[in-house]
Design an enzyme around this catalytic site. Structure first.
Site, PDB file in Angstrom:
ATOM      1  N   ARG A 182      43.487  32.647  82.700  1.00 17.83           N
ATOM      2  CA  ARG A 182      42.564  31.524  82.521  1.00 17.83           C
ATOM      3  C   ARG A 182      43.218  30.206  82.898  1.00 17.83           C
ATOM      4  O   ARG A 182      42.567  29.156  82.792  1.00 17.83           O
ATOM      5  CB  ARG A 182      42.153  31.440  81.049  1.00 17.83           C
ATOM      6  CG  ARG A 182      40.813  32.069  80.697  1.00 17.83           C
ATOM      7  CD  ARG A 182      40.663  31.915  79.215  1.00 17.83           C
ATOM      8  NE  ARG A 182      39.357  31.926  78.667  1.00 17.83           N
ATOM      9  CZ  ARG A 182      38.746  33.000  78.165  1.00 17.83           C
ATOM     10  NH1 ARG A 182      39.298  34.172  78.247  1.00 17.83           N
ATOM     11  NH2 ARG A 182      37.588  32.884  77.586  1.00 17.83           N
ATOM     12  N   ARG A 233      34.161  25.328  75.396  1.00 18.36           N
ATOM     13  CA  ARG A 233      34.566  26.437  76.271  1.00 18.36           C
ATOM     14  C   ARG A 233      34.193  26.154  77.722  1.00 18.36           C
ATOM     15  O   ARG A 233      34.946  26.477  78.633  1.00 18.36           O
ATOM     16  CB  ARG A 233      33.922  27.739  75.787  1.00 18.36           C
ATOM     17  CG  ARG A 233      34.577  28.262  74.517  1.00 18.36           C
ATOM     18  CD  ARG A 233      33.739  29.307  73.833  1.00 18.36           C
ATOM     19  NE  ARG A 233      33.590  30.508  74.618  1.00 18.36           N
ATOM     20  CZ  ARG A 233      32.545  31.326  74.545  1.00 18.36           C
ATOM     21  NH1 ARG A 233      31.546  31.064  73.733  1.00 18.36           N
ATOM     22  NH2 ARG A 233      32.498  32.398  75.276  1.00 18.36           N
ATOM     23  N   LYS A 251      30.642  38.414  82.523  1.00 17.09           N
ATOM     24  CA  LYS A 251      31.929  39.001  82.915  1.00 17.09           C
ATOM     25  C   LYS A 251      32.294  40.225  82.080  1.00 17.09           C
ATOM     26  O   LYS A 251      32.667  41.265  82.613  1.00 17.09           O
ATOM     27  CB  LYS A 251      32.944  37.904  82.622  1.00 17.09           C
ATOM     28  CG  LYS A 251      34.105  37.801  83.396  1.00 17.09           C
ATOM     29  CD  LYS A 251      34.873  36.515  83.207  1.00 17.09           C
ATOM     30  CE  LYS A 251      35.384  36.134  81.851  1.00 17.09           C
ATOM     31  NZ  LYS A 251      34.639  35.233  81.048  1.00 17.09           N
ATOM     32  N   ARG A 262      23.480  35.390  73.046  1.00 20.31           N
ATOM     33  CA  ARG A 262      24.438  36.498  72.914  1.00 20.31           C
ATOM     34  C   ARG A 262      24.573  36.956  71.464  1.00 20.31           C
ATOM     35  O   ARG A 262      24.651  36.150  70.542  1.00 20.31           O
ATOM     36  CB  ARG A 262      25.812  36.054  73.443  1.00 20.31           C
ATOM     37  CG  ARG A 262      26.841  37.169  73.321  1.00 20.31           C
ATOM     38  CD  ARG A 262      27.839  37.115  74.401  1.00 20.31           C
ATOM     39  NE  ARG A 262      28.806  36.032  74.212  1.00 20.31           N
ATOM     40  CZ  ARG A 262      29.826  35.835  75.050  1.00 20.31           C
ATOM     41  NH1 ARG A 262      29.993  36.606  76.104  1.00 20.31           N
ATOM     42  NH2 ARG A 262      30.662  34.850  74.831  1.00 20.31           N
ATOM     43  N   ARG A 307      28.906  35.166  67.497  1.00 22.43           N
ATOM     44  CA  ARG A 307      30.320  34.793  67.391  1.00 22.43           C
ATOM     45  C   ARG A 307      30.449  33.314  67.066  1.00 22.43           C
ATOM     46  O   ARG A 307      29.684  32.510  67.564  1.00 22.43           O
ATOM     47  CB  ARG A 307      31.028  35.068  68.722  1.00 22.43           C
ATOM     48  CG  ARG A 307      31.504  36.471  68.871  1.00 22.43           C
ATOM     49  CD  ARG A 307      31.917  36.827  70.272  1.00 22.43           C
ATOM     50  NE  ARG A 307      32.536  35.745  71.054  1.00 22.43           N
ATOM     51  CZ  ARG A 307      32.991  35.900  72.297  1.00 22.43           C
ATOM     52  NH1 ARG A 307      32.914  37.079  72.881  1.00 22.43           N
ATOM     53  NH2 ARG A 307      33.528  34.900  72.939  1.00 22.43           N
TER      54      ARG A 307
HETATM   55  P1  AMP Z   1      36.605  35.479  75.468  1.00 24.60           P
HETATM   56  O1  AMP Z   1      36.063  36.598  74.651  1.00 24.60           O
HETATM   57  O2  AMP Z   1      37.244  35.951  76.738  1.00 24.60           O
HETATM   58  O3  AMP Z   1      35.603  34.378  75.690  1.00 24.60           O
HETATM   59  O4  AMP Z   1      37.805  34.831  74.626  1.00 24.60           O
HETATM   60  C1  AMP Z   1      37.578  34.290  73.340  1.00 24.60           C
HETATM   61  C2  AMP Z   1      38.647  33.254  73.016  1.00 24.60           C
HETATM   62  O5  AMP Z   1      39.942  33.866  73.014  1.00 24.60           O
HETATM   63  C3  AMP Z   1      38.752  32.120  74.007  1.00 24.60           C
HETATM   64  O6  AMP Z   1      37.801  31.097  73.782  1.00 24.60           O
HETATM   65  C4  AMP Z   1      40.186  31.647  73.757  1.00 24.60           C
HETATM   66  O7  AMP Z   1      40.279  30.905  72.554  1.00 24.60           O
HETATM   67  C5  AMP Z   1      40.915  32.971  73.544  1.00 24.60           C
HETATM   68  N1  AMP Z   1      41.404  33.531  74.835  1.00 24.60           N
HETATM   69  C6  AMP Z   1      41.022  34.699  75.410  1.00 24.60           C
HETATM   70  N2  AMP Z   1      41.662  34.906  76.575  1.00 24.60           N
HETATM   71  C7  AMP Z   1      42.468  33.826  76.750  1.00 24.60           C
HETATM   72  C8  AMP Z   1      43.368  33.413  77.758  1.00 24.60           C
HETATM   73  N3  AMP Z   1      43.567  34.172  78.861  1.00 24.60           N
HETATM   74  N4  AMP Z   1      44.021  32.246  77.604  1.00 24.60           N
HETATM   75  C9  AMP Z   1      43.843  31.469  76.516  1.00 24.60           C
HETATM   76  N5  AMP Z   1      42.992  31.785  75.523  1.00 24.60           N
HETATM   77  C10 AMP Z   1      42.310  32.946  75.623  1.00 24.60           C
END
Ligand code: AMP
Length: 216
Positions: free
Chosen positions: A91, A174, A16, A130, A163
């Site tokens: 989300r 996740r 994504k 990753r 990460r």
């Molecule tokens: P991502 O890089 O999009 O995978 O986001 C990393 C982390 O940030 C996620 O695992 C959540 O802990 C937090 N996060 C990012 N976007 C959201 C969202 N829309 N709602 C809740 N937590 C978020």
């Protein structure tokens, strides 16, 4: 591509972020990644950063009210006037409802939701390989999208890291969180008539072509 108000939806590891960056460049709109915004806040040791650190490391979701406030503020900035690619938001259903009211307050609405999907084996392989730049957040994959020099970011020369939330136990959380909270948004946006489903398997170029076709 006629649309400029777009959400990218999909499980962690589906590609994504990579596709959202490319698509934003093609449409000349900002890519808005809530994950990147929270990582930046963490890096600066801010109030927000302290609030989200442990949640993120576990792979859990940041509370809706916190995320919604961050996005509402971001969508008011001038560069988002022509449009945006939202990557990683919404989300949850409450976040999707909030997005719709933020946009309607600004007399606009979402035009397309790109739903990227891939088989579980592909997703696990992508997450395991990753590597991320701690400086500029660029994302690579050891086999699927390797940097020009192993272990170093193509864009800023910073060493790449795994990460914390790409470690195994966080990956499991996740994926479960995605199924429970985020996957229902596929039907939500289908019902709203804006869903564009795209297969996320194959290489970055192949998927980018499918995304462009879906948005044409
Ligand atoms: P991502 O890089 O999009 O995978 O986001 C990393 C982390 O940030 C996620 O695992 C959540 O802990 C937090 N996060 C990012 N976007 C959201 C969202 N829309 N709602 C809740 N937590 C978020």
């Amino acid at each position: 591509m006629g649309v400029t108000h777009v959400v990218f939806l999909g499980p962690p590891g589906v590609g994504k972020g990579t596709q959202a960056v490319r698509c934003a460049q093609a449409l000349h709109v900002p890519q808005i990644s809530t994950g990147d915004m929270f990582r930046a806040a963490r890096g600066q040791d801010s109030d927000l950063g302290r609030q989200v650190k442990d949640i993120m490391d576990r792979g859990d979701l940041v509370p809706d009210d916190v995320v919604i406030a961050v996005v509402a503020d971001r969508l008011q900035q001038d560069d988002a006037t022509p449009g945006f690619i939202l990557d990683g938001f919404p989300r949850t259903v409450p976040q999707a409802d909030a997005l719709s009211s933020i946009l309607s307050d600004q007399s606009r609405s979402l035009e397309a939701v790109v739903s990227l999907s891939a088989p579980p084996a592909t997703i696990l392989a992508r997450l395991g390989g990753r590597r991320t730049c701690a400086q500029c957040n660029a994302s690579f994959h050891v086999t699927g999208n390797p940097p020009r020099t192993a272990g170093v970011c193509d864009h800023c020369g910073t060493p790449l890291i795994i990460r914390k939330d790409d470690e195994e136990s966080a990956i499991r959380t996740r994926l479960e969180t995605y199924e429970a909270n985020t996957a229902p948004l596929i039907e939500y946006y289908r019902a709203a008539g804006v869903l564009r489903e795209v297969q996320g398997g194959g290489n970055v170029e192949e998927v980018a072509t499918r995304v462009a076709d879906a948005l044409a």
